[in-house]
Design a protein around this motif. Structure first.
Motif, short mmCIF file in Angstrom:
data_model
loop_
_atom_site.label_atom_id
_atom_site.label_comp_id
_atom_site.label_asym_id
_atom_site.label_seq_id
_atom_site.Cartn_x
_atom_site.Cartn_y
_atom_site.Cartn_z
N UNK A 44 29.61 44.47 47.19
CA UNK A 44 28.84 44.88 46.03
C UNK A 44 29.16 44.06 44.80
N UNK A 45 30.46 43.77 44.60
CA UNK A 45 30.86 43.23 43.31
C UNK A 45 31.15 41.74 43.28
N UNK A 46 31.33 41.12 44.43
CA UNK A 46 31.68 39.70 44.42
C UNK A 46 30.49 38.86 44.84
N UNK A 98 28.41 56.04 45.23
CA UNK A 98 28.27 54.63 44.95
C UNK A 98 27.87 54.32 43.51
N UNK A 99 26.77 54.91 43.09
CA UNK A 99 26.17 54.46 41.84
C UNK A 99 27.03 54.73 40.61
N UNK A 100 27.57 55.94 40.45
CA UNK A 100 28.41 56.14 39.26
C UNK A 100 29.57 55.15 39.20
N UNK A 101 30.15 54.81 40.36
CA UNK A 101 31.24 53.85 40.34
C UNK A 101 30.76 52.45 40.02
N UNK A 102 29.62 52.10 40.56
CA UNK A 102 29.07 50.77 40.32
C UNK A 102 28.80 50.58 38.84
N UNK A 103 28.22 51.61 38.23
CA UNK A 103 27.92 51.52 36.81
C UNK A 103 29.19 51.25 36.00
N UNK A 104 30.28 51.94 36.39
CA UNK A 104 31.53 51.76 35.65
C UNK A 104 32.06 50.34 35.80
N UNK A 138 32.74 47.55 32.86
CA UNK A 138 34.06 47.04 32.53
C UNK A 138 34.14 45.53 32.68
N UNK A 165 30.53 47.66 36.53
CA UNK A 165 29.69 46.69 35.81
C UNK A 165 30.02 46.71 34.33
N UNK A 211 33.93 43.78 35.42
CA UNK A 211 34.73 43.38 36.58
C UNK A 211 33.90 42.68 37.65
N UNK A 212 32.60 42.52 37.39
CA UNK A 212 31.77 41.88 38.40
C UNK A 212 32.29 40.47 38.66
N UNK A 259 39.40 49.88 41.45
CA UNK A 259 38.85 51.24 41.56
C UNK A 259 39.68 52.14 42.47
#
Lengths: 517, 294, 324
Positions: free
Chosen positions: B220-222, B129-135, B139, B137, B141-142, B151
């Motif tokens: 997570x992102x929207x 989760x976290x490494x992808x979330x960091x990316x 970029x 964010x 894309x949030x 992704x």
């Protein structure tokens, strides 16, 4: 002359224009908030919500809100993931466990200096107890909003079943067992089928109600082992290690083995449990007063069993005469502020926003909506959902979208209770409502464990919890024989996993804050 | 088609076995699905076992669960968002996957093994989760729909399946085109793609369903509620828990919760169910036949 | 390979001729000739590097004590501590055992089931039967595990589930499947098979559709029975796909289906239900120990890589197909 006048007019006009732009002064401040919706699935407020307008025009605040997921695990994941990427919003609701983690990581800001900026909140919301709840070593790391009513649950029993079988209300655990036995095997609903059970439950674990969970607390309390922690001065420690706990497990095991408990209990979720009692599956349970008796919730049961009746049952006494419905402690919802927001200078705006919410205007708008559209005031001055259009009244699906933030303004005032829990008539003509249940439940004995909520988790928290809870279940379900030897081995292994060390640390923490009585 | 020669006894038995197996399989699938359907139409007043529920007469069915969901403003918005994610996602995924699958299928490509390695490694190392979330964010894309599908726009599994398919296309066809001086891009566009309808539709469907059902990335992102797709709404319905203290009002009126859950899941599955039969038509046997013979 | 040319390998006849022509400066010329290919794939590769490899770079937090405010680079190194925490945790061996059990169990049941389904569908001549099974079989794939849980509860409940009703009819004792440690693994494997069988069959069906029909005609002319046809033509034609699917699943053997287990498991069956991912969810995510969570992810990856390499080598030895 004319020319002079027009020049002067132009100048005046110019000054007025410039003056007004200065008066409107500050650019709008955007506040991003993640909130706990009152009812997530009803959806967010509409884009033209009057609250947005008022905040924008009166205070220059642009409010952007996001509802957190309704499931607690999802909430934690969303918040923790955002925290890890340093992407937390300005203001957000957070549960206790993740909140403590965030404090350690420095991802929530101290807010001590914001309280004086919120006079509307001082008395009913952020009073001394609330501030104490969110304070760790002198710094308050968030706002503790009053939560739901305390001690609003209790044991209830199918009075119509008791009457049909000619039984009396049980007062001790043994009597409760006999009643449950009768409910299971003597066909109390008279339908000729063997489809009823005595006690109904499901596994509902909370921070302070571990092991078998909330629905079994009245039984555990009869043995003096309700709640996760025993919070007495003399006998402090994890309840799961006490000898009385062994006795309690034996009793529940007896109930389970003799099938007087609904056998689905280990795998049900809350909605399934509620559906089950509405279908008349069992006759004794611990339930929340509104989930039981609010009109919308009671209606399906009423339709199925017009003569069904749930009576409040005082918690039964155990072998040593102890009885309680369960534990309670200060119940607050925490909204934390991110350090980024403070750095961006949003402190005053946030305080103003929160303060306005608790003003008379804000309280009504956020709690119920617009008068005449979502609610009306009746002859007694109470708020009601009558005399307003059916599709916008505050209890309608549309109406609920404008009251999603009501958790943030309610403090269980009489006004609120009157509006939320009106009386109504059942199919067989009785006049009932949640309020009488509430009053009765609150009058029964409860165990106060205030302070236990601040106990720092053990370093091996997840595995230890799993070990204890799993072990308890296995004992109760008969998968591990419930002998003294096995129980002692269980306790010993708990200690090896860190239980003993945790108790020591917790004890020190409780003594430091004077929580033990 | 197979020629109509008289069937031998063993063939008759073979077909008997095939048909019986399918009947059994049919029953295994029908029963739980029927159970879900009847669950979604279950009225609030229903008491009885699950079996009784499945045998409930249709005139006793209640549509309150469907009415509640379809009349829900958030439901329509989220369905719309889900469609956007679906189409944008599939287009993006195919646009990115096809070239990659194609070049992996070229046997004479120098550095093929290296390329292969580059592609396989992330498949195994699902870093979590976290490494992808960091990316995401980083970029920016949030709060953008693309955060849901970008992704996952190249799935190594799908790429390899597509590559396998491309490899199966007659080498002679490709060679003749190359000898005629066509660049690889031309070979891909003019020869491979027209023959690849089945695989493009299949893989497109695989991607589409995956994006349509995704709730995790969306959650997570929207943050903007105007962007949230259907699975988020459904998950909130299906898993609402202790947070909703105001249990005195039901967000969905009269329908029992179990019916709402069943109805919501069926509604979410409907678009895919409609799409699939259309796509099935394209799995035509003998697509290859014409190109080799001709 | 999928397609009509599985019986011959045309590439072997063509490639050497080409290689002969390029000679000494072959590599560079080769690359130049393929430059349109590289161009073609450049966008895809860029995407790949960004979305697959940057997270791998971020995954260095597996070796760190990740502090959100310090970010990936600023957090302090702790070497292999996270891995040690995982391997030394109380439930480590149980987690590995459960995870592998579910992965292998699912492979053993699901892949053959999907193949069986695709072949029987392919061979079935009753239009109605074929169509309805095909339509219904892929439907469960769209059902989330939340609703699957509800369905399973309705079927398996010890008090009013269908299965137990039947058991009671025959005079037996009702079994609480979802909370019984012996029954639970079967429920997991079989319900997954039910859910995914139809969907997985799609890829095999697509492969079957691509078999050159002239092969079948030739076989029938030579008097082959249906059984022989299936054994010697149908199945071997899709063998490469089967092998590939099998190997790919092997590589993710330590992913045993988080969503499913998470919905279905409960405390009484933790000992046979807790898999690596559910443990990581509680221990890593909910406790903010992201370094640990990432470390376990890497652990799984290394394990899967070794498995794929070894099995691909073995399979390559005995057949001519493989993953690479």
């Amino acid at each position: 002359m004319k020319r002079t006048i027009s020049i002067m007019m132009t100048l005046i006009l110019a000054i007025v224009c410039i003056g007004s732009t200065f008066a409107q002064g500050a650019k709008p401040v955007t506040i991003e908030m993640w909130y706990g919706a009152a009812i997530t699935e009803a959806g967010p407020p509409p884009d033209d919500w009057v609250v947005y307008k008022i905040l924008r025009e009166k205070y220059g605040i642009e409010l952007k809100i996001t509802a957190e997921p309704s499931n607690e695990n999802d909430q934690d994941v969303k918040i923790l993931a955002a925290a890890a990427a340093n992407q937390l919003p300005d203001l957000f609701m957070v549960r206790r466990d993740p909140w403590q983690t965030l404090i350690k990581q420095g991802l929530v800001a101290p807010v001590n200096d914001m309280y004086p900026l919120m006079p509307n909140r001082a008395e009913n919301h952020f009073n001394a107890d609330s501030i104490a709840f969110s304070t760790i070593r002198g710094k308050s790391y968030g706002f503790a909003f009053p939560g739901s009513l305390q001690r609003n649950e209790g044991l209830v029993i199918r009075k119509d079943w008791l009457d049909k079988l000619g039984l009396k209300m049980p007062t001790t655990l043994d009597e409760l067992y006999d009643v449950c036995y009768a409910f299971t095997f003597k066909d109390p609903d008279g339908n000729g089928k063997n489809d009823t059970y005595g006690y109904g439950a499901f596994v509902e674990l909370f921070d302070q109600e571990q092991y078998l969970g909330r629905r079994f607390e009245p039984i555990m309390a009869a043995f003096g082992v309700a709640g996760t922690w025993n919070m007495t001065e003399k006998n402090f420690g994890l309840n799961a290690k006490k000898p009385e706990f062994f006795e309690a497990l034996k009793f529940v095991n007896k109930m389970v083995e003799n099938k007087v408990v609904d056998p689905d209990w280990p795998s049900l979720k809350k909605d399934d449990f509620r559906a089950a009692w509405k279908q008349g599956k069992f006759g004794v349970m611990r339930e929340q007063m509104a989930a039981l008796a609010a009109q919308a919730n009671y209606a399906p049961f009423d339709k199925n069993f017009p003569n069904g009746e749930w009576a409040a049952l005082p918690p039964p006494k155990g072998p040593k005469g102890l009885a309680a419905t369960g534990i309670y402690d200060a119940n607050y919802r925490i909204y934390a502020v991110s350090p980024k927001a403070i750095k961006a200078g949003k402190k005053e705006a946030i305080a103003k926003f929160l303060d306005w919410m608790a003003s008379d205007e804000g309280y009504k708008l956020i709690g119920w909506g617009v008068e005449g559209v979502n609610y009306s005031i009746d002859a007694n001055g109470d708020i009601t959902d009558k005399n307003v259009p059916a599709d916008t009244k505050f209890s309608s699906p549309k109406g609920q979208t404008v009251t999603q933030l009501r958790n943030m303004v309610f403090y269980n005032s009489a006004l609120e209770l009157g509006a939320r829990y009106p009386y109504y008539t059942t199919a067989n003509g009785r006049r009932i409502g949640p309020m009488p249940y509430l009053k009765t439940f609150q009058s029964y004995p409860w165990i106060n464990v205030t302070g236990a909520g601040t106990i720092a988790p053990s370093p091996n928290n997840a595995d230890l919890k799993r070990f204890i809870n799993q072990g308890v279940q296995e004992f109760v379900l008969g998968k591990t024989a419930l002998t003294k030897e096995n129980f002692d081995a269980f306790v010993a292994q708990m200690d090896k996993l860190g239980a003993a060390a945790w108790e020591k640390a917790a004890r020190a923490q409780m003594d430091e804050n004077g929580y033990l009585k | 088609m197979k020629s109509s020669i008289r069937l031998t006894k063993s063939d008759k038995f073979f077909h008997f076995l095939v048909n019986t197996s399918l009947f059994v399989i049919l029953a295994i699938f029908v029963i739980p699905i029927w159970s879900t359907i009847t669950l979604s139409f279950r009225p609030n007043t229903f008491i009885g076992s699950a079996l009784d529920g499945m045998l409930l007469a249709p005139w006793k069915w209640s549509t309150s669960a469907y009415e509640a969901l379809l009349g829900h403003r958030a439901f329509l918005t989220s369905t719309f968002n889900s469609f956007r994610i679906f189409f944008q996602g599939v287009a993006t995924a195919l646009f990115l996957t096809v070239p990659l699958a194609y070049i992996l299928s070229i046997k004479t490509l120098p550095g093929r093994k290296l390329l292969y390695g580059i592609v396989i490694i992330p498949y195994l190392f699902n870093v979590g989760l976290i490494p992808n979330y960091l990316l995401v964010a980083k970029l920016g894309l949030m709060d953008k729909l693309a955060a849901v599908y970008l992704p996952g726009a190249i799935s190594v599994y799908n790429t390899l399946i597509m590559k396998s398919f491309f490899e199966g296309i007659s080498e002679e066809l490709k060679e003749s085109a190359r000898i005629d001086g066509a660049s690889e891009i031309t070979v891909l566009l003019k020869i491979i793609l027209p023959l690849s309808k089945p695989i493009l539709l299949t893989i497109g469907l695989y991607y589409g369903v995956h994006f349509w059902n995704d709730f995790f990335n969306a959650m997570l992102y929207l943050n903007d509620s105007a962007l949230q797709p259907l699975p988020i709404l459904l998950r909130n319905i299906l898993l609402s828990s202790g947070m909703n203290e105001y249990v005195e009002v039901n967000a969905f009126g009269e329908a029992p919760i179990a019916a709402i859950k069943a109805a919501s899941v069926l509604l979410a599955a409907i678009p895919m169910l409609i799409a699939y039969p259309f796509i099935q038509r394209y799995f035509v046997k003998g697509t290859m036949l014409g190109s080799v013979k001709g | 390979m999928i397609g009509g040319n599985s019986m011959t390998s045309p590439t072997t006849t063509i490639a050497p001729a080409r290689a002969g022509r390029t000679g000494g400066s072959g590599l560079w010329k080769n690359i130049k000739r393929h430059k349109s290919v590289y161009l073609l794939a450049s966008i895809s590769l860029t995407y790949f590097v960004i979305f697959k490899y940057v997270p791998i770079w971020n995954a260095q937090i597996a070796f760190k004590d990740f502090m959100a405010l310090d970010g990936v680079l600023g957090s302090p190194w702790v070497g292999l501590q996270n891995f040690k925490d995982f391997v030394n945790s109380y439930y480590f061996w149980e987690l590995i055992r459960n995870t592998v059990m579910y992965s292998i169990g699912k492979m053993i049941f699901s892949i053959p089931a999907a193949i069986f389904l695709s072949v029987t569908l392919y061979e079935c001549r009753i239009f109605f039967l074929r169509k309805s099974v095909q339509t219904l079989a892929y439907l469960p794939h769209f059902l989330s595990w939340v609703i699957m849980y509800a369905i399973l509860l309705a079927i398996l409940s010890p008090s009013n589930g269908i299965v137990n009703d039947v058991i009671k009819l025959f005079g037996g004792e009702p079994i609480s499947f979802l909370t019984d440690a012996k029954a639970f693994p079967w429920i997991v494997i079989l319900s997954d098979m039910w859910k995914e069988m139809g969907w997985s069959a799609i890829i095999f069906l697509a492969a079957l559709m691509g078999i050159d029909p002239s092969l079948f005609e030739a076989a029938t002319v030579e008097g082959a029975s249906a059984w022989q046809r299936v054994r010697y033509i149908t199945l071997p034609s899709i063998r490469p796909v089967i092998v590939m699917v099998f190997l790919l699943r092997l590589g993710t053997i330590l992913d045993a289906g988080f969503n499913q287990i998470f919905m279905l498991y409960s405390l009484p069956v933790y000992s046979v239900a807790d898999i690596i991912d559910t443990w990581i969810y509680r221990q890593g995510l909910l406790e903010f120990r992201f370094g640990l969570a990432t470390a376990v992810g890497l652990f799984k990856g290394v394990f899967g890589l070794i498995l794929i390499v070894v099995s691909n080598r073995l399979i390559r030895k005995h057949t001519d197909s493989g993953l690479y």
